[in-house]
Design a protein around this motif. Structure first.
Motif, PDB file in Angstrom:
ATOM      1  N   ALA A  88       0.820  -1.214   0.000  1.00 56.79           N
ATOM      2  CA  ALA A  88       0.000   0.000   0.000  1.00 56.79           C
ATOM      3  C   ALA A  88       0.854   1.265   0.000  1.00 56.79           C
ATOM      4  O   ALA A  88       0.540   2.227  -0.703  1.00 56.79           O
ATOM      5  N   ASN A  89       1.926   1.263   0.765  1.00 55.90           N
ATOM      6  CA  ASN A  89       2.790   2.442   0.825  1.00 55.90           C
ATOM      7  C   ASN A  89       3.672   2.566  -0.412  1.00 55.90           C
ATOM      8  O   ASN A  89       3.919   3.672  -0.898  1.00 55.90           O
ATOM      9  N   ALA A  90       4.150   1.450  -0.941  1.00 56.77           N
ATOM     10  CA  ALA A  90       5.042   1.494  -2.092  1.00 56.77           C
ATOM     11  C   ALA A  90       4.312   1.885  -3.375  1.00 56.77           C
ATOM     12  O   ALA A  90       4.911   2.477  -4.270  1.00 56.77           O
ATOM     13  N   ILE A  91       3.039   1.572  -3.468  1.00 53.70           N
ATOM     14  CA  ILE A  91       2.266   1.936  -4.658  1.00 53.70           C
ATOM     15  C   ILE A  91       2.240   3.451  -4.852  1.00 53.70           C
ATOM     16  O   ILE A  91       2.175   3.945  -5.973  1.00 53.70           O
ATOM     17  N   THR A  92       2.331   4.203  -3.772  1.00 55.33           N
ATOM     18  CA  THR A  92       2.247   5.663  -3.857  1.00 55.33           C
ATOM     19  C   THR A  92       3.562   6.311  -4.272  1.00 55.33           C
ATOM     20  O   THR A  92       3.590   7.507  -4.541  1.00 55.33           O
ATOM     21  N   ILE A  93       4.643   5.549  -4.339  1.00 51.17           N
ATOM     22  CA  ILE A  93       5.939   6.093  -4.743  1.00 51.17           C
ATOM     23  C   ILE A  93       5.892   6.373  -6.246  1.00 51.17           C
ATOM     24  O   ILE A  93       5.517   5.521  -7.042  1.00 51.17           O
ATOM     25  N   ALA A  94       6.300   7.560  -6.619  1.00 51.56           N
ATOM     26  CA  ALA A  94       6.270   7.936  -8.031  1.00 51.56           C
ATOM     27  C   ALA A  94       7.396   7.246  -8.804  1.00 51.56           C
ATOM     28  O   ALA A  94       8.405   6.837  -8.235  1.00 51.56           O
ATOM     29  N   GLY A  95       7.191   7.106 -10.081  1.00 47.86           N
ATOM     30  CA  GLY A  95       8.241   6.602 -10.960  1.00 47.86           C
ATOM     31  C   GLY A  95       8.382   5.098 -10.967  1.00 47.86           C
ATOM     32  O   GLY A  95       7.472   4.358 -10.591  1.00 47.86           O
ATOM     33  N   GLU A  96       9.565   4.667 -11.394  1.00 48.84           N
ATOM     34  CA  GLU A  96       9.827   3.238 -11.567  1.00 48.84           C
ATOM     35  C   GLU A  96       9.786   2.466 -10.251  1.00 48.84           C
ATOM     36  O   GLU A  96       9.334   1.328 -10.216  1.00 48.84           O
ATOM     37  N   ARG A  97      10.299   3.081  -9.193  1.00 45.09           N
ATOM     38  CA  ARG A  97      10.325   2.360  -7.913  1.00 45.09           C
ATOM     39  C   ARG A  97       8.923   1.988  -7.462  1.00 45.09           C
ATOM     40  O   ARG A  97       8.681   0.874  -7.018  1.00 45.09           O
ATOM     41  N   GLY A  98       7.982   2.899  -7.575  1.00 41.16           N
ATOM     42  CA  GLY A  98       6.605   2.595  -7.230  1.00 41.16           C
ATOM     43  C   GLY A  98       5.957   1.680  -8.253  1.00 41.16           C
ATOM     44  O   GLY A  98       5.069   0.900  -7.937  1.00 41.16           O
ATOM     45  N   GLY A  99       6.441   1.771  -9.485  1.00 40.34           N
ATOM     46  CA  GLY A  99       5.912   0.935 -10.555  1.00 40.34           C
ATOM     47  C   GLY A  99       6.111  -0.540 -10.292  1.00 40.34           C
ATOM     48  O   GLY A  99       5.284  -1.367 -10.693  1.00 40.34           O
ATOM     49  N   VAL A 100       7.186  -0.875  -9.616  1.00 39.02           N
ATOM     50  CA  VAL A 100       7.445  -2.277  -9.283  1.00 39.02           C
ATOM     51  C   VAL A 100       6.288  -2.831  -8.465  1.00 39.02           C
ATOM     52  O   VAL A 100       5.792  -3.922  -8.729  1.00 39.02           O
ATOM     53  N   MET A 101       5.829  -2.079  -7.477  1.00 36.95           N
ATOM     54  CA  MET A 101       4.720  -2.536  -6.647  1.00 36.95           C
ATOM     55  C   MET A 101       3.389  -2.411  -7.365  1.00 36.95           C
ATOM     56  O   MET A 101       2.500  -3.222  -7.163  1.00 36.95           O
ATOM     57  N   ARG A 102       3.250  -1.384  -8.199  1.00 34.02           N
ATOM     58  CA  ARG A 102       2.001  -1.248  -8.948  1.00 34.02           C
ATOM     59  C   ARG A 102       1.827  -2.404  -9.926  1.00 34.02           C
ATOM     60  O   ARG A 102       0.710  -2.771 -10.267  1.00 34.02           O
ATOM     61  N   ASP A 103       2.950  -2.984 -10.373  1.00 36.84           N
ATOM     62  CA  ASP A 103       2.901  -4.096 -11.315  1.00 36.84           C
ATOM     63  C   ASP A 103       2.698  -5.450 -10.641  1.00 36.84           C
ATOM     64  O   ASP A 103       2.478  -6.443 -11.312  1.00 36.84           O
ATOM     65  N   LYS A 144       0.987  -8.491  -9.127  1.00 42.51           N
ATOM     66  CA  LYS A 144      -0.352  -9.021  -9.369  1.00 42.51           C
ATOM     67  C   LYS A 144      -1.247  -8.696  -8.173  1.00 42.51           C
ATOM     68  O   LYS A 144      -0.887  -8.966  -7.030  1.00 42.51           O
ATOM     69  N   ASP A 145      -2.375  -8.101  -8.430  1.00 40.67           N
ATOM     70  CA  ASP A 145      -3.350  -7.725  -7.403  1.00 40.67           C
ATOM     71  C   ASP A 145      -2.822  -6.676  -6.434  1.00 40.67           C
ATOM     72  O   ASP A 145      -3.326  -6.543  -5.318  1.00 40.67           O
ATOM     73  N   GLY A 146      -1.816  -5.916  -6.829  1.00 37.07           N
ATOM     74  CA  GLY A 146      -1.243  -4.889  -5.950  1.00 37.07           C
ATOM     75  C   GLY A 146      -2.264  -3.868  -5.497  1.00 37.07           C
ATOM     76  O   GLY A 146      -2.306  -3.494  -4.325  1.00 37.07           O
ATOM     77  N   ARG A 147      -3.095  -3.428  -6.414  1.00 37.74           N
ATOM     78  CA  ARG A 147      -4.112  -2.438  -6.053  1.00 37.74           C
ATOM     79  C   ARG A 147      -5.172  -3.042  -5.118  1.00 37.74           C
ATOM     80  O   ARG A 147      -5.675  -2.368  -4.227  1.00 37.74           O
ATOM     81  N   LYS A 148      -5.486  -4.315  -5.308  1.00 40.66           N
ATOM     82  CA  LYS A 148      -6.437  -4.987  -4.412  1.00 40.66           C
ATOM     83  C   LYS A 148      -5.839  -5.127  -3.015  1.00 40.66           C
ATOM     84  O   LYS A 148      -6.534  -4.983  -2.011  1.00 40.66           O
ATOM     85  N   ILE A 149      -4.550  -5.432  -2.972  1.00 43.44           N
ATOM     86  CA  ILE A 149      -3.862  -5.556  -1.684  1.00 43.44           C
ATOM     87  C   ILE A 149      -3.881  -4.218  -0.955  1.00 43.44           C
ATOM     88  O   ILE A 149      -4.183  -4.145   0.240  1.00 43.44           O
ATOM     89  N   ALA A 150      -3.580  -3.140  -1.689  1.00 47.05           N
ATOM     90  CA  ALA A 150      -3.588  -1.799  -1.094  1.00 47.05           C
ATOM     91  C   ALA A 150      -4.989  -1.436  -0.615  1.00 47.05           C
ATOM     92  O   ALA A 150      -5.161  -0.854   0.459  1.00 47.05           O
ATOM     93  N   ALA A 151      -5.991  -1.806  -1.393  1.00 42.01           N
ATOM     94  CA  ALA A 151      -7.374  -1.512  -1.003  1.00 42.01           C
ATOM     95  C   ALA A 151      -7.760  -2.281   0.259  1.00 42.01           C
ATOM     96  O   ALA A 151      -8.428  -1.730   1.147  1.00 42.01           O
ATOM     97  N   SER A 152      -7.318  -3.533   0.377  1.00 38.88           N
ATOM     98  CA  SER A 152      -7.652  -4.302   1.578  1.00 38.88           C
ATOM     99  C   SER A 152      -6.960  -3.719   2.809  1.00 38.88           C
ATOM    100  O   SER A 152      -7.524  -3.726   3.908  1.00 38.88           O
TER     101      SER A 152
END
Length: 113
Positions: free
Chosen positions: A72-87, A89-97
């Motif tokens: 959830a915290n890493a998804i908010t990091i801008a750029g490539e570093r945050g992109g790793v977590m945004r990519d 599988k189900d990262g956004r669902k995990i952050a939402a939970s």
């Protein structure tokens, strides 16, 4: 003697309460963070924030909490570093939970009031 034996049998057959595994340090960090963002007086926010971490600890174990918070915290990091977590599988669902878990704990402990 029989009474002792009967009491021992009752105690041994009683279900063992789930021992949550959140370390004290993690609880303190959560409560201090929560208190900083709370608009309630310090003592009131301490009780409410303590209630919230207890509620969270009753729902998930510490390892799961760390995983949820990390994603959830890493998804908010801008750029490539945050992109790793945004990519992930189900990262956004995990952050939402993670956010739902926190929101439910805050509601349970009257933190939004």
């Amino acid at each position: 003697m029989r009474m002792r034996y009967a009491l021992l049998l009752i105690l041994c057959s009683a279900p063992i309460a789930h021992a949550n595994d959140f370390p004290t340090r993690a609880r303190v960090e959560f409560v201090l963070d929560c208190m900083r963002s709370s608009k309630a007086p310090p003592q009131e926010s301490m009780y409410k924030c303590s209630c919230a971490i207890d509620e969270i600890a009753s729902k998930v174990n510490y390892a799961t909490w760390v995983d949820l918070a990390t994603v959830a915290n890493a998804i908010t990091i801008a750029g490539e570093r945050g992109g790793v977590m945004r990519d992930v599988k189900d990262g956004r669902k995990i952050a939402a939970s993670y956010r739902e878990l926190q929101a439910a704990a805050k509601k349970h402990c009257f933190l939004n009031e």
